[in-house]
Design a protein around this motif. Structure first.
Motif, PDB file in Angstrom:
ATOM      1  N   LEU A 353       0.837  -1.147   0.090  1.00 40.25           N
ATOM      2  CA  LEU A 353       0.039   0.111   0.095  1.00 40.25           C
ATOM      3  C   LEU A 353       0.605   1.169   0.024  1.00 40.25           C
ATOM      4  CD1 LEU A 353      -3.145   0.312   2.192  1.00 40.25           C
ATOM      5  CD2 LEU A 353      -1.670   2.258   1.244  1.00 40.25           C
ATOM      6  N   THR A 354       0.834   2.004  -0.935  1.00 37.94           N
ATOM      7  CA  THR A 354       1.285   3.257  -1.078  1.00 37.94           C
ATOM      8  C   THR A 354       0.804   4.365  -1.365  1.00 37.94           C
ATOM      9  OG1 THR A 354       1.924   2.865  -3.389  1.00 37.94           O
ATOM     10  CG2 THR A 354       3.438   2.000  -1.986  1.00 37.94           C
ATOM     11  N   ASP A 355      -0.479   4.377  -1.168  1.00 42.16           N
ATOM     12  CA  ASP A 355      -1.427   5.557  -1.551  1.00 42.16           C
ATOM     13  C   ASP A 355      -1.643   6.474  -0.070  1.00 42.16           C
ATOM     14  OD1 ASP A 355      -3.725   7.180  -1.677  1.00 42.16           O
ATOM     15  OD2 ASP A 355      -4.498   6.133  -3.335  1.00 42.16           O
ATOM     16  N   ALA A 359      -4.121   5.442   3.200  1.00 44.40           N
ATOM     17  CA  ALA A 359      -3.437   5.431   4.393  1.00 44.40           C
ATOM     18  C   ALA A 359      -4.073   6.385   5.418  1.00 44.40           C
ATOM     19  CB  ALA A 359      -1.874   5.549   4.167  1.00 44.40           C
ATOM     20  N   THR A 360      -4.159   7.399   5.081  1.00 46.87           N
ATOM     21  CA  THR A 360      -4.940   8.522   5.894  1.00 46.87           C
ATOM     22  C   THR A 360      -6.278   8.173   6.343  1.00 46.87           C
ATOM     23  OG1 THR A 360      -3.472  10.104   4.998  1.00 46.87           O
ATOM     24  CG2 THR A 360      -5.366  11.190   6.300  1.00 46.87           C
ATOM     25  N   MET A 361      -7.105   7.738   5.431  1.00 46.91           N
ATOM     26  CA  MET A 361      -8.450   7.345   5.919  1.00 46.91           C
ATOM     27  C   MET A 361      -8.375   6.094   6.703  1.00 46.91           C
ATOM     28  SD  MET A 361     -10.567   8.072   2.422  1.00 46.91           S
ATOM     29  CE  MET A 361      -9.462   7.467   1.152  1.00 46.91           C
ATOM     30  N   ILE A 362      -7.326   4.875   6.322  1.00 47.36           N
ATOM     31  CA  ILE A 362      -7.082   3.751   7.540  1.00 47.36           C
ATOM     32  C   ILE A 362      -6.908   4.398   8.659  1.00 47.36           C
ATOM     33  CG2 ILE A 362      -5.760   2.083   7.879  1.00 47.36           C
ATOM     34  CD1 ILE A 362      -5.709   1.590   4.587  1.00 47.36           C
ATOM     35  N   MET A 363      -6.190   5.260   8.923  1.00 43.13           N
ATOM     36  CA  MET A 363      -5.475   5.680  10.212  1.00 43.13           C
ATOM     37  C   MET A 363      -6.812   6.534  10.985  1.00 43.13           C
ATOM     38  SD  MET A 363      -2.914   3.959  10.347  1.00 43.13           S
ATOM     39  CE  MET A 363      -2.910   4.592  12.277  1.00 43.13           C
ATOM     40  N   PHE A 364      -7.623   7.105  10.331  1.00 44.75           N
ATOM     41  CA  PHE A 364      -8.844   7.584  10.876  1.00 44.75           C
ATOM     42  C   PHE A 364      -9.515   6.607  11.515  1.00 44.75           C
ATOM     43  CE2 PHE A 364      -9.252  11.469   7.996  1.00 44.75           C
ATOM     44  CZ  PHE A 364      -8.957  12.487   9.122  1.00 44.75           C
ATOM     45  N   SER A 365      -9.837   5.461  11.066  1.00 48.46           N
ATOM     46  CA  SER A 365     -10.306   4.400  11.730  1.00 48.46           C
ATOM     47  C   SER A 365      -9.603   3.699  12.821  1.00 48.46           C
ATOM     48  CB  SER A 365     -10.659   3.254  10.922  1.00 48.46           C
ATOM     49  OG  SER A 365     -11.800   3.868   9.719  1.00 48.46           O
ATOM     50  N   SER A 399       8.879   1.237   2.212  1.00 48.13           N
ATOM     51  CA  SER A 399       7.737   2.125   1.359  1.00 48.13           C
ATOM     52  C   SER A 399       6.280   1.915   1.918  1.00 48.13           C
ATOM     53  CB  SER A 399       7.744   1.966  -0.080  1.00 48.13           C
ATOM     54  OG  SER A 399       6.684   2.409  -0.769  1.00 48.13           O
ATOM     55  N   GLY A 400       5.974   0.747   2.595  1.00 46.30           N
ATOM     56  CA  GLY A 400       4.794   0.436   2.901  1.00 46.30           C
ATOM     57  C   GLY A 400       4.648   1.196   4.440  1.00 46.30           C
ATOM     58  N   MET A 401       5.802   1.049   5.183  1.00 46.56           N
ATOM     59  CA  MET A 401       5.719   1.582   6.691  1.00 46.56           C
ATOM     60  C   MET A 401       5.821   3.068   6.496  1.00 46.56           C
ATOM     61  SD  MET A 401       8.519  -1.410   7.858  1.00 46.56           S
ATOM     62  CE  MET A 401       8.736  -0.698   9.673  1.00 46.56           C
ATOM     63  N   ASP A 402       6.577   3.676   5.616  1.00 44.08           N
ATOM     64  CA  ASP A 402       6.702   5.098   5.349  1.00 44.08           C
ATOM     65  C   ASP A 402       4.884   5.606   4.888  1.00 44.08           C
ATOM     66  OD1 ASP A 402       9.034   5.845   6.263  1.00 44.08           O
ATOM     67  OD2 ASP A 402      10.214   5.977   4.310  1.00 44.08           O
ATOM     68  N   THR A 403       4.458   4.922   4.076  1.00 47.03           N
ATOM     69  CA  THR A 403       3.206   5.337   3.737  1.00 47.03           C
ATOM     70  C   THR A 403       2.240   5.322   4.958  1.00 47.03           C
ATOM     71  OG1 THR A 403       3.414   4.362   1.430  1.00 47.03           O
ATOM     72  CG2 THR A 403       1.103   4.856   2.080  1.00 47.03           C
ATOM     73  N   MET A 404       2.058   4.391   5.780  1.00 47.45           N
ATOM     74  CA  MET A 404       1.251   3.983   6.922  1.00 47.45           C
ATOM     75  C   MET A 404       1.431   5.187   7.855  1.00 47.45           C
ATOM     76  SD  MET A 404      -0.993   2.085   5.702  1.00 47.45           S
ATOM     77  CE  MET A 404      -1.912   2.588   7.194  1.00 47.45           C
ATOM     78  N   ARG A 406       2.981   8.319   7.163  1.00 47.28           N
ATOM     79  CA  ARG A 406       2.403   9.570   6.689  1.00 47.28           C
ATOM     80  C   ARG A 406       0.924   9.628   6.883  1.00 47.28           C
ATOM     81  NH1 ARG A 406       4.473  10.876   0.832  1.00 47.28           N
ATOM     82  NH2 ARG A 406       3.459  12.985   1.217  1.00 47.28           N
ATOM     83  N   GLY A 407       0.408   8.221   6.682  1.00 46.74           N
ATOM     84  CA  GLY A 407      -1.217   8.385   6.978  1.00 46.74           C
ATOM     85  C   GLY A 407      -1.397   8.666   8.430  1.00 46.74           C
ATOM     86  N   LEU A 408      -0.761   8.144   9.583  1.00 48.52           N
ATOM     87  CA  LEU A 408      -0.980   8.447  10.836  1.00 48.52           C
ATOM     88  C   LEU A 408      -0.740  10.019  10.915  1.00 48.52           C
ATOM     89  CD1 LEU A 408      -1.345   7.702  13.831  1.00 48.52           C
ATOM     90  CD2 LEU A 408       1.180   7.332  13.991  1.00 48.52           C
ATOM     91  N   ARG A 409       0.499  10.522  10.531  1.00 46.86           N
ATOM     92  CA  ARG A 409       0.733  12.099  10.715  1.00 46.86           C
ATOM     93  C   ARG A 409      -0.282  12.929  10.052  1.00 46.86           C
ATOM     94  NH1 ARG A 409       6.067  12.963  12.013  1.00 46.86           N
ATOM     95  NH2 ARG A 409       7.442  10.877  11.940  1.00 46.86           N
ATOM     96  N   ASN A 410      -0.771  12.569   9.117  1.00 45.76           N
ATOM     97  CA  ASN A 410      -2.149  13.358   8.546  1.00 45.76           C
ATOM     98  C   ASN A 410      -3.275  13.355   8.948  1.00 45.76           C
ATOM     99  OD1 ASN A 410      -0.101  13.909   6.269  1.00 45.76           O
ATOM    100  ND2 ASN A 410      -0.953  12.332   5.010  1.00 45.76           N
ATOM    101  N   ALA A 411      -3.582  12.029   9.722  1.00 45.47           N
ATOM    102  CA  ALA A 411      -4.887  11.690  10.301  1.00 45.47           C
ATOM    103  C   ALA A 411      -4.903  12.560  11.743  1.00 45.47           C
ATOM    104  CB  ALA A 411      -5.281  10.368  10.485  1.00 45.47           C
ATOM    105  N   ALA A 412      -3.678  12.413  12.447  1.00 43.82           N
ATOM    106  CA  ALA A 412      -3.422  13.035  13.707  1.00 43.82           C
ATOM    107  C   ALA A 412      -3.434  14.672  13.378  1.00 43.82           C
ATOM    108  CB  ALA A 412      -2.128  12.738  14.310  1.00 43.82           C
TER     109      ALA A 412
END
Length: 477
Positions: A353-355, A359-365, A399-404, A406-412
């Motif tokens: 997963l590199t989108d 990743a941001t929407m996933i981390m919202f949940s 890449s996958g870990m960095d993407t997630m 970034r998703g966490l940082r964005n969601a936060a």
């Protein structure tokens, strides 16, 4: 040319590709022709690959994290604790790169072309070296991808025990543990009609014995979860299928698993992994809602949670965010298989997963869920067929870990700013009225609602501010 048996390439499944030999493997040449299944490998599998470190967003080093900083706190929790990242043994160490139109493309330095016990132990050593260099404390496995099958159940169990002993020894040197284990109940011809839903009672019994052993092994290794993935628990045609009876049998299977889990003192979480189809036309755990309904019907809702795979969500016609929210709102979100599919390809491609938006929407949940522990994020993802270097295994996971991350940082950021939350709150503000409160508390009947409707007349309906919500979301990316 020595005969090594039948090569089967299993394609399009979340369990990836496996090399399975129908006959006894030949002796590996680099072990001196010995067939005693000794584990003589003492070298380094990933020579030249350093321990992966965090270097920040400005780094150009492909073997460094740019966004994932394990010890950094986000919303009061360390990044590593939000994610609990796990490496999938089957994709990383058993994936071949084969597809429906081509032979394997990956020939890793630790492979010798056999499926011997010696080879299984070598893969296990490679697994732990990889985990340590990547800085990940969890791994996931199927019983048959870490150890060779056998001509009998007893032989298969003996093979598994021998490899598990090595895994337990390697775990002692680190904090590494299985995030979850599972049984491979789809590859062998005996499971052609399913396992727990097979039309053959003998197959049902064999599957139960195999799951019993896999639960024991997961428990022994300190695993925190156990997954049921029903790759063939479904049907190709209803014309020759008693669906009601098969669903009842599946429920009895799960009940027996729960009873055995409690008997041996395994406190890990049981997880069901929804998937709509492939390899069967229709699988009984189609999506999160279907799985939740099944659990409620059979009184199992308190015994299981769901392992949501993003690529499976795509196949079922949903987004990963939808499936996560459905699971969360039902109190069933337990684990995430972090991967994605290809919009132009109709099967389960299991890509990393590199989108960042997804990743941001996933981390919202995940944030709303308070995290996933004792579950986590398992990279049920594989290299593309054309990526064949050992280095690519690290790059893909980084890449996958960095993407997630970034998703966490964005969601936060979005949660802390509160602007998106304000859009949602304002949209539903009418429900904060006295009438809204009465409805939500179940105190407003139809007669009373009819009276209010007549009093108010035609209502002005407010804008949903969809574009504003998307603008706010995109600004955080």
């Amino acid at each position: 040319m020595k005969k090594v048996g039948l090569l089967l390439i299993l394609l399009g499944l979340s369990a990836a590709s496996f090399l399975v030999f129908a006959e006894a493997p030949t002796c590996p040449a680099d072990l001196g022709g010995k067939c005693d299944d000794s584990d003589d490998w003492k070298g380094e599998f990933f020579a030249g690959i350093p321990k992966i470190k965090y270097e920040g967003p400005s780094s150009k080093n492909p073997l460094a994290f740019k966004w994932y900083n394990a010890e950094e706190e986000i919303l009061g929790k360390k990044m590593k604790d939000w994610f609990r990242f796990s490496v999938a043994f089957w994709h990383t160490f058993r994936g071949t790169g084969g597809d429906p139109f081509g032979a394997p493309t990956k020939f890793w330095p630790w492979e010798d072309g056999t499926n011997s016990l010696a080879m299984a132990k070598r893969r296990m050593r490679a697994n732990f070296e990889f985990l340590k260099k990547l800085g990940v404390e969890w791994w996931c496995f199927h019983d048959r991808d870490i150890a060779p099958d056998g001509q009998t159940l007893e032989e298969a169990n003996k093979n598994l025990d021998e490899v598990v002993e090595l895994a337990e020894e390697l775990q002692k040197e680190s904090k590494i543990r299985p995030l979850w284990g599972t049984a491979q109940l789809f590859l062998h011809p005996r499971y052609m009609h399913g396992a727990a839903t097979s039309s053959e009672v003998g197959v049902y019994a064999y599957a139960a014995a195999q799951v019993k052993k896999a639960i024991e092994v997961t428990h022994y290794l300190g695993g925190e979860n156990y997954v049921f993935w029903g790759g063939r628990e479904g049907y190709q045609s209803l014309l020759n299928t008693d669906m009601g009876r098969e669903l009842d049998h599946l429920a009895r299977f799960f009940e027996a698993a729960v009873a055995y889990k409690k008997k041996i003192g395994f406190n890990g979480t049981f997880l069901i992994e929804p998937k709509p189809q492939e390899p069967t036309k229709h699988q009984y755990d189609w999506d999160a809602a279907t799985s939740a309904n099944f659990l409620r019907k059979y009184g199992l809702i308190g015994e299981f949670k769901l392992n949501i795979e993003c690529n499976h969500a795509t196949l079922s016609g949903h987004t990963c965010h939808h499936e996560l929210e459905t699971a969360r709102l039902n109190g069933l979100l337990g684990n995430i298989d972090a991967n994605s599919g290809d919009a132009q390809t109709g099967w389960d491609t299991d890509q990393f997963l590199t989108d960042v938006a997804e990743a941001t929407m996933i981390m919202f949940s995940v944030i709303k869920n308070g995290g996933l522990a004792p579950g986590g994020f398992n990279f049920d993802a594989k290299l593309r067929r054309e990526s064949t270097d050992v280095e690519d295994l690290f790059i893909a996971h980084i890449s996958g870990m960095d993407t997630m991350a970034r998703g966490l940082r964005n969601a936060a950021k979005l949660i802390e700013e509160g602007t998106l939350g304000e859009v949602v709150s304002k949209r539903y503000s009418s429900w904060d009225s006295e009438l809204g409160k009465q409805i939500e508390e179940g105190k407003a009947d139809f007669e009373y609602l009819e009276k209010k409707a007549k009093e108010w007349g035609e209502m002005k309906v407010a804008s949903a501010k969809q574009e504003l919500a998307e603008m706010i979301f995109q600004s955080a990316l």
